[in-house]
Design a protein around this motif. Structure first.
Motif, PDB file in Angstrom:
ATOM      1  N   TYR A 128      40.463  35.452  44.096  1.00 28.41           N
ATOM      2  CA  TYR A 128      41.306  34.417  44.697  1.00 28.41           C
ATOM      3  C   TYR A 128      41.731  34.810  46.111  1.00 28.41           C
ATOM      4  N   GLN A 129      42.095  36.092  46.269  1.00 29.97           N
ATOM      5  CA  GLN A 129      42.568  36.538  47.582  1.00 29.97           C
ATOM      6  C   GLN A 129      41.472  36.490  48.648  1.00 29.97           C
ATOM      7  N   ALA A 166      42.948  36.417  52.388  1.00 33.55           N
ATOM      8  CA  ALA A 166      43.948  37.479  52.458  1.00 33.55           C
ATOM      9  C   ALA A 166      43.346  38.875  52.308  1.00 33.55           C
ATOM     10  N   LYS A 167      42.205  38.971  51.637  1.00 32.53           N
ATOM     11  CA  LYS A 167      41.605  40.290  51.383  1.00 32.53           C
ATOM     12  C   LYS A 167      40.105  40.205  51.573  1.00 32.53           C
ATOM     13  N   ASP A 191      44.244  42.802  42.222  1.00 31.08           N
ATOM     14  CA  ASP A 191      43.734  41.855  43.202  1.00 31.08           C
ATOM     15  C   ASP A 191      42.524  41.134  42.621  1.00 31.08           C
ATOM     16  N   ASP A 224      45.108  31.846  39.323  1.00 29.12           N
ATOM     17  CA  ASP A 224      45.315  31.382  40.701  1.00 29.12           C
ATOM     18  C   ASP A 224      44.061  30.742  41.283  1.00 29.12           C
ATOM     19  N   ILE A 276      39.134  44.186  46.821  1.00 27.87           N
ATOM     20  CA  ILE A 276      39.543  43.676  45.506  1.00 27.87           C
ATOM     21  C   ILE A 276      38.580  44.086  44.380  1.00 27.87           C
TER      22      ILE A 276
END
Ligand code: ADP
Ligand code: MG
Length: 274
Positions: free
Chosen positions: A60-61, A66-67, A57, A88, A72
């Protein structure tokens, strides 16, 4: 907690080398450190031995919503956590363009993490641009370190960089200030390096009081050109692990001491340059 953005929109000036080795040096001195890699090229992640950023992870997430940062970040060595980057992250610049509060994503993520689990230092390795990732770093930061390679055009790019920090300070983050300029790839004893350093000091001292760089200093520690610093990333190690007795290890060690010494004076840096 000190939150430091290592920033210069020029590439190849020593941002990543400095981010990684400052973070590693602080961790070795017992500080709890989070290094956030904000460059889609992921050089800082590679430098800390995270090869397959694509499989783990990444930050970016967090930008994608998303996270959480806590989900991460990964421990790389004692006291040193990394929020890795991967390619990404290049999409973030586009994906955030129209998002509400896009400048605050990182600041909020850090605040949420530190409520539960604080760090002593957060170091952010910025990409070589002044886009939304760098703006996020500046919005989250209390301090900016500017690595600079002293050659005759070095000061030219600085005005854009300074006006960006001034804008962020006005609109997004009143706490932001440039606390130090770091001379990297320094050629000891050359006339040019000395001249650039003089010009820089003159500029900093003649600045407006409300400018974010008012009171900024040039770090006494100069980072000399040293091949071990260029080799260390391929081994996924900081300079302290890769070549403990090298000039690079010495220079970054001195710098880390200077950074820590500034804690005692309420985060006001740094002795005047010689
Ligand atoms: P940036 O992140 O600003 O693009 P880097 O830290 O990646 O810059 O440095 C650019 C290149 O120069 C890298 O290959 C790095 O290993 C090398 N480098 C950085 N600092 C030094 C130094 N003091 N001596 C020798 N090589 C260096
Ligand atoms: Mg870099």
């Amino acid at each position: 907690m000190r939150t430091i953005a290592v920033m210069n929109q020029k590439g190849g000036v020593g941002k990543t080398t400095s981010s990684v080795n400052i973070a590693a040096g602080l961790a070795k001195r017992g500080k709890r450190v989070l290094l956030i890699d904000l460059d889609p090229q992921a050089h800082a992640s590679l430098h800390l031995g995270v090869e397959e950023a694509g499989s783990a992870d990444t930050i970016y997430q967090v930008f994608a919503g998303a996270k959480k940062l806590k989900e991460i970040r990964q421990l790389t060595t004692t006291n040193l956590w990394l929020a890795a980057a991967d390619l990404d992250l290049a999409a973030t610049e586009l994906e955030l363009v129209d998002a509400q509060g896009r400048e605050h994503v990182l600041r909020r993520a850090i605040a949420a993490h530190c409520e539960e689990e604080p760090f002593d230092y957060i170091i952010m390795d910025c990409p070589p641009s002044l886009g939304v990732l760098t703006i996020n770093a500046l919005t989250a930061a209390t301090e900016v370190f500017i690595p600079l390679q002293p050659h005759f055009l070095a000061l030219q790019g600085l005005s854009k960089l300074f006006s960006t920090t001034a804008l962020v300070r006005r609109r997004l983050n009143r706490e932001l200030r440039v606390s130090g300029v770091l001379l990297c790839l320094y050629e000891t004893g050359t006339r040019l390096a000395a001249d650039v350093t003089d010009d820089l000091l003159h500029f900093l001292q003649s600045s407006d009081e409300d400018a974010p760089w008012a009171g900024a200093q040039v770090f006494n520690s100069r980072i000399r050109r040293n091949i071990k610093l260029a080799e260390a990333p391929s081994f996924g190690q900081s300079i302290f692990d890769y070549a403990a007795s090298s000039a690079g290890s010495h220079d970054y060690g001195m710098l880390v001491d200077e950074v820590i010494a500034a804690e005692a004076t309420g985060e006001q840096p740094l002795a005047e340059a010689a």
